[in-house]
Design a protein around this motif. Sequence first.
Motif, mmCIF file in Angstrom:
data_model
loop_
_atom_site.group_PDB
_atom_site.id
_atom_site.type_symbol
_atom_site.label_atom_id
_atom_site.label_comp_id
_atom_site.label_asym_id
_atom_site.label_seq_id
_atom_site.Cartn_x
_atom_site.Cartn_y
_atom_site.Cartn_z
ATOM 1 N N LEU A 172 0.825 -1.206 0.000
ATOM 2 C CA LEU A 172 0.000 0.000 0.000
ATOM 3 C C LEU A 172 0.862 1.260 0.000
ATOM 4 C CD1 LEU A 172 -2.722 -1.001 2.632
ATOM 5 C CD2 LEU A 172 -2.869 -1.123 0.137
ATOM 6 N N GLU A 173 1.962 1.243 0.734
ATOM 7 C CA GLU A 173 2.954 2.316 0.763
ATOM 8 C C GLU A 173 4.304 1.651 0.541
ATOM 9 O OE1 GLU A 173 2.868 4.371 4.489
ATOM 10 O OE2 GLU A 173 0.738 4.840 4.341
ATOM 11 N N ARG A 174 5.174 2.329 -0.143
ATOM 12 C CA ARG A 174 6.490 1.773 -0.492
ATOM 13 C C ARG A 174 7.117 1.073 0.716
ATOM 14 N NH1 ARG A 174 12.088 3.326 -0.938
ATOM 15 N NH2 ARG A 174 12.914 2.607 -2.932
ATOM 16 N N GLY B 255 7.199 0.495 5.738
ATOM 17 C CA GLY B 255 6.178 0.672 4.729
ATOM 18 C C GLY B 255 4.878 0.053 5.215
ATOM 19 N N ARG B 256 3.899 -0.046 4.317
ATOM 20 C CA ARG B 256 2.591 -0.615 4.678
ATOM 21 C C ARG B 256 2.150 -1.613 3.610
ATOM 22 N NH1 ARG B 256 1.006 0.811 9.540
ATOM 23 N NH2 ARG B 256 1.375 2.949 10.097
ATOM 24 N N ILE B 257 1.502 -2.696 4.069
ATOM 25 C CA ILE B 257 0.957 -3.703 3.162
ATOM 26 C C ILE B 257 -0.461 -4.042 3.595
ATOM 27 C CG2 ILE B 257 3.186 -4.754 2.606
ATOM 28 C CD1 ILE B 257 2.461 -7.015 4.597
ATOM 29 N N LYS B 258 -1.209 -4.652 2.683
ATOM 30 C CA LYS B 258 -2.527 -5.188 3.035
ATOM 31 C C LYS B 258 -2.376 -6.696 3.069
ATOM 32 C CE LYS B 258 -7.359 -4.649 2.364
ATOM 33 N NZ LYS B 258 -8.332 -3.685 1.937
ATOM 34 N N LEU B 259 -2.543 -7.265 4.254
ATOM 35 C CA LEU B 259 -2.341 -8.690 4.495
ATOM 36 C C LEU B 259 -3.592 -9.254 5.146
ATOM 37 C CD1 LEU B 259 -0.572 -11.247 4.777
ATOM 38 C CD2 LEU B 259 0.342 -10.268 6.875
ATOM 39 N N ALA B 260 -4.204 -10.243 4.499
ATOM 40 C CA ALA B 260 -5.403 -10.910 5.034
ATOM 41 C C ALA B 260 -6.498 -9.898 5.369
ATOM 42 C CB ALA B 260 -5.052 -11.749 6.251
ATOM 43 N N GLY C 240 1.203 -1.457 -5.029
ATOM 44 C CA GLY C 240 0.516 -2.372 -5.938
ATOM 45 C C GLY C 240 1.257 -3.678 -6.178
ATOM 46 N N GLN C 241 2.515 -3.738 -5.816
ATOM 47 C CA GLN C 241 3.300 -4.952 -6.024
ATOM 48 C C GLN C 241 2.900 -6.009 -4.985
ATOM 49 O OE1 GLN C 241 7.439 -3.918 -6.033
ATOM 50 N NE2 GLN C 241 8.063 -5.853 -6.953
ATOM 51 N N GLU C 242 2.905 -7.303 -5.405
ATOM 52 C CA GLU C 242 2.637 -8.389 -4.471
ATOM 53 C C GLU C 242 3.934 -8.861 -3.839
ATOM 54 O OE1 GLU C 242 0.325 -11.608 -5.980
ATOM 55 O OE2 GLU C 242 -1.471 -10.378 -6.181
ATOM 56 N N ALA D 104 4.224 -6.316 15.402
ATOM 57 C CA ALA D 104 3.154 -5.896 14.500
ATOM 58 C C ALA D 104 3.714 -5.549 13.115
ATOM 59 C CB ALA D 104 2.421 -4.699 15.086
ATOM 60 N N THR D 105 4.902 -6.039 12.805
ATOM 61 C CA THR D 105 5.531 -5.744 11.526
ATOM 62 C C THR D 105 5.737 -7.042 10.745
ATOM 63 O OG1 THR D 105 6.683 -3.871 12.505
ATOM 64 C CG2 THR D 105 7.549 -4.705 10.411
ATOM 65 N N ALA D 106 5.269 -7.014 9.503
ATOM 66 C CA ALA D 106 5.472 -8.159 8.615
ATOM 67 C C ALA D 106 6.787 -7.986 7.870
ATOM 68 C CB ALA D 106 4.316 -8.256 7.624
ATOM 69 N N ILE D 107 7.604 -9.023 7.846
ATOM 70 C CA ILE D 107 8.855 -9.010 7.092
ATOM 71 C C ILE D 107 8.524 -9.657 5.756
ATOM 72 C CG2 ILE D 107 11.276 -9.678 7.085
ATOM 73 C CD1 ILE D 107 10.352 -7.905 9.485
#
Length: 143
Positions: free
Chosen positions: A96-98, A104-109, A127-129, A138-141
Amino acid sequence: MDDIDAWVWWLIAAVGLGIPLVVTAMPEFGMLAVGAVAGAVTAGLGGGVVLQVVVFAAVSVALIAVVRPVAARHRSQRPQLATGIDALKGKQAVVLERVDGSGGRIKLAGEVWSARALDSGRAYEVGQEVDVVEIEGATAIVM
């Protein structure tokens, strides 16, 4: 000691072995208690003292020899259904954010997570997967 007394003593022994089973949660006591019940059945059917002891020993040893390895194997296996953080490892997410080595930020589940790139020199654009490798707090690697 006649036959009726013998089977009563075996049942008393089974109860006596059942008490430490409940108190200590050591299943071996339960297997010995089942052996004592087998001795009581043998006594009730008219078997001699030697046969009663042999049946008790055989049933107890057989249960310990068969059940303990099966229980140990089940205890050492990981759960088939991953839950919580473990269920998120290996999932794909959308940036979602670089995302780079600093964050950065991602959309996960279906939820927005803070994320960091596994390789600090690598960056992922919006937009990249990406694949989730690990969850730290609370951080996804991702990679």
